[in-house]
Write an enzyme that holds these catalytic residues in place. Sequence first.
Site, PDB file in Angstrom:
ATOM      1  CB  THR A  22      -1.044   0.003   1.241  1.00 38.66           C
ATOM      2  OG1 THR A  22      -1.674  -1.048   1.312  1.00 38.66           O
ATOM      3  CG2 THR A  22      -1.860   1.197   1.185  1.00 38.66           C
ATOM      4  CE  LYS A  64      -2.793 -13.860   9.610  1.00 35.54           C
ATOM      5  NZ  LYS A  64      -4.369 -13.754   9.397  1.00 35.54           N
ATOM      6  CB  SER A 117      10.943 -11.461  21.258  1.00 33.33           C
ATOM      7  OG  SER A 117      10.223 -11.339  22.363  1.00 33.33           O
ATOM      8  CE  LYS A 172       9.551 -13.960  19.038  1.00 34.77           C
ATOM      9  NZ  LYS A 172       8.150 -14.043  18.874  1.00 34.77           N
ATOM     10  CG  HIS A 175      10.904 -15.986  23.322  1.00 31.56           C
ATOM     11  ND1 HIS A 175       9.776 -15.610  23.072  1.00 31.56           N
ATOM     12  CD2 HIS A 175      11.322 -15.277  24.186  1.00 31.56           C
ATOM     13  CE1 HIS A 175       9.535 -14.235  23.855  1.00 31.56           C
ATOM     14  NE2 HIS A 175      10.572 -14.244  24.375  1.00 31.56           N
ATOM     15  CG  ASN A 176       6.627 -16.204  20.800  1.00 35.94           C
ATOM     16  OD1 ASN A 176       7.504 -15.808  21.242  1.00 35.94           O
ATOM     17  ND2 ASN A 176       5.632 -15.907  19.915  1.00 35.94           N
ATOM     18  CD  GLU A 179       5.093 -14.188  24.917  1.00 39.51           C
ATOM     19  OE1 GLU A 179       4.009 -13.883  24.800  1.00 39.51           O
ATOM     20  OE2 GLU A 179       6.239 -13.752  24.418  1.00 39.51           O
TER      21      GLU A 179
END
Length: 471
Positions: A22, A64, A117, A172, A175-176, A179
């Site tokens: 965009t 995404k 992160s 990662k 890690h999440n 979390e």
Amino acid sequence: MGQNLILNMNDHGYTVVAYNRTVSKVDEFLNDAAKGRKTIIGAKSIEELAGLLKRPRKIMLMVKAGQAVDDFIELLLPHLQPGDCIIDGGNSHFPDTIRRTKYLESKGMLYVGTGVSGGEEGARFGPSMMPGGSAAAWPLVKDIFQAICAKTPDGEPCCDWMGEDGAGHYVKMVHNGIEYGDMQLICEAYQVMKGGLGLSNDEMNAVLTEWNKGELDSYLIEITRDILAYKDEQGGYVVDKILDTAGQKGTGKWTSISSLDLGMPLTLIGEAVYARCLSAMKEERVAASKLLSGPKFQFDGDKKAFVEDIRQALLASKIVSYAQGFMLLREAAKEYKWNLNYGGIAMVWRAGCIIRSAFLGKIKEAFSANPALSNLLLDPYFTGVIERCQKSWRTVVSKAVEAGVPVPAFTTALAFYDGYRSERLPANLLQAQRDYFGAHTYERVDQPRGKFFHTNWTGKGGNVSAGTYTV
């Protein structure tokens, strides 16, 4: 995130080309946040983007996860040359990163999948970064990434090379997952204090303020402290007005699925994922609350002492969560042939990311002292903490059960600890059951490992046995 990373890179002396499909958003960015920055250049097409970059080109995607990443790769490829590098900074699923690395390398190009992160603030002022992919790409991006990332209190960059193909996105993902576990444990501590002890938001704010000065010093404790004290314009606590249904984007689920695929008991992260699923059943829970009864409970002990018990239970459960996470990383390294540096991973998580905490410094020390450490629970420091916290841990779980306050993460952490320290578990009976109904065979304690037996339990089954035995 993308805009803030551009500003961060530019702050550190790098010229950056910005592109968005965009095009008006590029113009808005250049006329607002990037106004006056001559070394941030806008591109109105992918062709222009590629033409403005010096070779070897380094192009970072912040889109995404999923099909969008593949679509952008295909749009970029006609404008790139061998040696150029595409970087995916989103939360992509690691099998996709493995596939994309092979694909780009087959065309003579390089690919990096990096976990980032720290949210928007981290992207602007210093995230934790976990890159992996084409090994030849690390020298191209190392200086940039280590310049813009967060730094530990000792000045070490919270970014290091994780390994080949999907290693960065796998780290990662874990890690999440951790979390998820940390957040659930804090929520359970909150629920025990609120529902079991009847503490007010102000009282809990004071408790977490103290907790954040000691062993539990962390970003998540810090923000929870602030959330509990935050009031709206009418003077009401915002946290009390938030609907109790939790969302999720999938990384916790991916972690749990991977743990099942690799046979690693990540029980705490699994319970954290399921707790969010249960929270989403709001209408059903409301209806059930009118029909299903629980215990009548009134706490009559020393509240201050019990709050300390909760702190110790939280610390012990947190240790189990991280121990399980590093168990999964070790098994994944074997499966995917990654050379993961576990102390380095703890260091990368030390600042900039959501699970950043003083606690991670101890994990780094544990793996630095013994890189072959099989489980954090076996490190002398963590063994000592668990031993010190164990009585309080059991007290909190038992009191929560007595009060009817659900603490699935606390409970499963303790159950894992008791299972892990058990020389003998009831799996002998389970294996007998499998052999009884399915002739799945079993091993014997008085025979060498790898030798399998079958019993004709009923006298009618014959001597047939299954051809495989999976531990």
